[in-house]
Design a protein around this motif. Structure first.
Motif, PDB file in Angstrom:
ATOM      1  N   GLY A 212     -17.509  29.143 -22.069  1.00  0.00           N
ATOM      2  CA  GLY A 212     -17.784  29.134 -23.506  1.00  0.00           C
ATOM      3  C   GLY A 212     -19.272  28.982 -23.736  1.00  0.00           C
ATOM      4  O   GLY A 212     -20.084  29.734 -23.190  1.00  0.00           O
ATOM      5  N   ASP A 213     -19.643  27.962 -24.514  1.00  0.00           N
ATOM      6  CA  ASP A 213     -21.063  27.759 -24.824  1.00  0.00           C
ATOM      7  C   ASP A 213     -21.686  26.621 -24.018  1.00  0.00           C
ATOM      8  O   ASP A 213     -22.755  26.122 -24.375  1.00  0.00           O
ATOM      9  CB  ASP A 213     -21.239  27.503 -26.331  1.00  0.00           C
ATOM     10  N   VAL A 214     -21.015  26.213 -22.933  1.00  0.00           N
ATOM     11  CA  VAL A 214     -21.566  25.133 -22.104  1.00  0.00           C
ATOM     12  C   VAL A 214     -21.733  25.606 -20.666  1.00  0.00           C
ATOM     13  O   VAL A 214     -21.151  26.613 -20.240  1.00  0.00           O
ATOM     14  CB  VAL A 214     -20.682  23.858 -22.130  1.00  0.00           C
ATOM     15  N   GLN A 215     -22.536  24.870 -19.913  1.00  0.00           N
ATOM     16  CA  GLN A 215     -22.759  25.118 -18.489  1.00  0.00           C
ATOM     17  C   GLN A 215     -22.276  23.883 -17.726  1.00  0.00           C
ATOM     18  O   GLN A 215     -22.739  22.779 -17.990  1.00  0.00           O
ATOM     19  CB  GLN A 215     -24.251  25.347 -18.217  1.00  0.00           C
ATOM     20  N   LEU A 216     -21.347  24.080 -16.799  1.00  0.00           N
ATOM     21  CA  LEU A 216     -20.740  22.956 -16.091  1.00  0.00           C
ATOM     22  C   LEU A 216     -21.136  22.984 -14.622  1.00  0.00           C
ATOM     23  O   LEU A 216     -20.907  23.985 -13.931  1.00  0.00           O
ATOM     24  CB  LEU A 216     -19.211  23.018 -16.213  1.00  0.00           C
ATOM     25  N   PRO A 217     -21.714  21.889 -14.102  1.00  0.00           N
ATOM     26  CA  PRO A 217     -22.058  21.835 -12.682  1.00  0.00           C
ATOM     27  C   PRO A 217     -20.804  21.627 -11.835  1.00  0.00           C
ATOM     28  O   PRO A 217     -19.867  20.935 -12.249  1.00  0.00           O
ATOM     29  CB  PRO A 217     -22.994  20.629 -12.588  1.00  0.00           C
TER      30      PRO A 217
ATOM     31  N   GLY B  91     -12.895   9.030 -17.492  1.00  0.00           N
ATOM     32  CA  GLY B  91     -14.173   8.389 -17.225  1.00  0.00           C
ATOM     33  C   GLY B  91     -14.750   8.645 -15.848  1.00  0.00           C
ATOM     34  O   GLY B  91     -15.685   7.977 -15.431  1.00  0.00           O
ATOM     35  N   SER B  92     -14.208   9.630 -15.129  1.00  0.00           N
ATOM     36  CA  SER B  92     -14.685   9.924 -13.787  1.00  0.00           C
ATOM     37  C   SER B  92     -15.549  11.186 -13.819  1.00  0.00           C
ATOM     38  O   SER B  92     -15.812  11.750 -14.871  1.00  0.00           O
ATOM     39  CB  SER B  92     -13.491  10.096 -12.838  1.00  0.00           C
TER      40      SER B  92
ATOM     41  N   GLU C  78     -21.881  15.113 -23.705  1.00  0.00           N
ATOM     42  CA  GLU C  78     -20.497  14.719 -23.990  1.00  0.00           C
ATOM     43  C   GLU C  78     -20.115  13.478 -23.200  1.00  0.00           C
ATOM     44  O   GLU C  78     -19.364  12.619 -23.702  1.00  0.00           O
ATOM     45  CB  GLU C  78     -19.554  15.875 -23.646  1.00  0.00           C
ATOM     46  N   ASP C  79     -20.620  13.371 -21.981  1.00  0.00           N
ATOM     47  CA  ASP C  79     -20.359  12.185 -21.160  1.00  0.00           C
ATOM     48  C   ASP C  79     -20.892  10.919 -21.828  1.00  0.00           C
ATOM     49  O   ASP C  79     -20.236   9.865 -21.798  1.00  0.00           O
ATOM     50  CB  ASP C  79     -21.014  12.335 -19.781  1.00  0.00           C
TER      51      ASP C  79
ATOM     52  N   GLU D  74     -13.286   9.077 -26.295  1.00  0.00           N
ATOM     53  CA  GLU D  74     -12.456  10.021 -27.045  1.00  0.00           C
ATOM     54  C   GLU D  74     -12.247  11.343 -26.305  1.00  0.00           C
ATOM     55  O   GLU D  74     -11.175  11.951 -26.395  1.00  0.00           O
ATOM     56  CB  GLU D  74     -13.079  10.297 -28.426  1.00  0.00           C
ATOM     57  N   LEU D  75     -13.257  11.796 -25.551  1.00  0.00           N
ATOM     58  CA  LEU D  75     -13.161  13.129 -24.954  1.00  0.00           C
ATOM     59  C   LEU D  75     -12.298  13.150 -23.703  1.00  0.00           C
ATOM     60  O   LEU D  75     -11.692  14.173 -23.372  1.00  0.00           O
ATOM     61  CB  LEU D  75     -14.560  13.663 -24.649  1.00  0.00           C
ATOM     62  N   ARG D  76     -12.214  12.014 -23.008  1.00  0.00           N
ATOM     63  CA  ARG D  76     -11.411  11.988 -21.777  1.00  0.00           C
ATOM     64  C   ARG D  76      -9.928  12.189 -22.078  1.00  0.00           C
ATOM     65  O   ARG D  76      -9.150  12.527 -21.175  1.00  0.00           O
ATOM     66  CB  ARG D  76     -11.640  10.680 -21.025  1.00  0.00           C
ATOM     67  N   PHE D  77      -9.521  11.970 -23.320  1.00  0.00           N
ATOM     68  CA  PHE D  77      -8.136  12.193 -23.710  1.00  0.00           C
ATOM     69  C   PHE D  77      -7.963  13.467 -24.535  1.00  0.00           C
ATOM     70  O   PHE D  77      -6.884  13.724 -25.061  1.00  0.00           O
ATOM     71  CB  PHE D  77      -7.597  10.992 -24.485  1.00  0.00           C
ATOM     72  N   ASP D  78      -9.035  14.265 -24.635  1.00  0.00           N
ATOM     73  CA  ASP D  78      -8.952  15.546 -25.344  1.00  0.00           C
ATOM     74  C   ASP D  78      -8.430  16.584 -24.349  1.00  0.00           C
ATOM     75  O   ASP D  78      -9.193  17.351 -23.761  1.00  0.00           O
ATOM     76  CB  ASP D  78     -10.328  15.941 -25.890  1.00  0.00           C
ATOM     77  N   ILE D  79      -7.110  16.584 -24.160  1.00  0.00           N
ATOM     78  CA  ILE D  79      -6.505  17.420 -23.123  1.00  0.00           C
ATOM     79  C   ILE D  79      -6.750  18.900 -23.399  1.00  0.00           C
ATOM     80  O   ILE D  79      -6.985  19.689 -22.477  1.00  0.00           O
ATOM     81  CB  ILE D  79      -4.991  17.144 -23.017  1.00  0.00           C
TER      82      ILE D  79
END
Length: 217
Positions: free
Chosen positions: A13-18, A38-39, A70-71, A79-84
């Motif tokens: 999408g609009d992000v870059q993930l290592p 949280g990992s 986001e981290d 909130e984001l760790r549960f945004d399945i």
């Protein structure tokens, strides 16, 4: 064993993930990890499991599913760790990247999810049934996959610690939704994080056997 190790950046999408990529010589498949609450891709437990999979000739991808910004938000709000939905869409994006870029070659893909990452893996598997050939959940919360559970057509192994009673119950309920594609195995003497001696080794061995069986052509 000859293997290639690299850190790559995956556009989703609009992000870059290592992501940390390990590709053995002539891999039989590649396993994408979805870490838990949280990992990160540096999770010692997932790194240990990945090492066992590499020894079995499986490539591994350990990716961060959240950006650094986001981290930071998640560290404060959780909130984001549960945004399945968000996590599953990121996983699906990496699955698509693996299919297009083929860093491990034209091999089947498996998903290994821990804790909340297991729910994201199952949602991603339901949306990429043509590309995901096997799923393993470690101490997972498959119940958080919701309605997607009944849509999963991918062979799924649920591994739960024998002392993790609440999560055993949640996995039993999820197994009923998964039907014939699911299998639940309890690791004796293990709590939720599989910190007891030998229990994480048992997870790695069972996961390795499951992926080798279902990803080998």
């Amino acid at each position: 064993m000859d293997e290639q190790r690299s850190t790559v950046t995956v556009p989703v999408g609009d992000v870059q993930l290592p992501a940390d990529l390990v590709v053995p010589a002539q891999p039989v498949g590649v396993v994408l990890f979805a870490h838990g609450s949280g990992s990160s891709r540096h999770s010692p437990r997932n790194v240990a499991v990945a090492r066992t999979l590499n020894d079995r000739g499986l490539g591994t991808v350990l990716a961060d599913l959240l950006t650094p910004t986001e981290d930071e938000v998640d560290a404060r709000t959780a909130e984001l760790r549960f945004d399945i939905g968000l996590l599953a869409s990121r996983l699906a994006g990496i699955v698509d990247w693996l299919a297009v870029e083929r860093p491990a070659g034209d091999v089947p893909v498996g998903l290994f999810g821990a804790s909340t990452g297991a729910a994201a893996a199952l949602v991603a598997a339901s949306s990429r049934a043509d590309r995901v050939a096997a799923v393993v959940s470690r101490g997972g919360r498959p119940d958080l996959a919701g309605a997607a559970l009944a849509q999963v057509r991918t062979p799924t192994l649920l591994l739960v610690g024998g002392l993790d009673e609440e999560v055993i119950t949640l996995n039993e309920q999820a197994l009923a939704e998964l039907g014939d594609v699911g299998e639940l195995r309890v690791v004796p003497g293990a709590t939720h994080l599989f910190e007891e001696p030998g229990t994480l080794d048992e997870v790695a061995e069972q996961a390795g056997a499951w992926f080798t069986s279902h990803l080998s052509r």
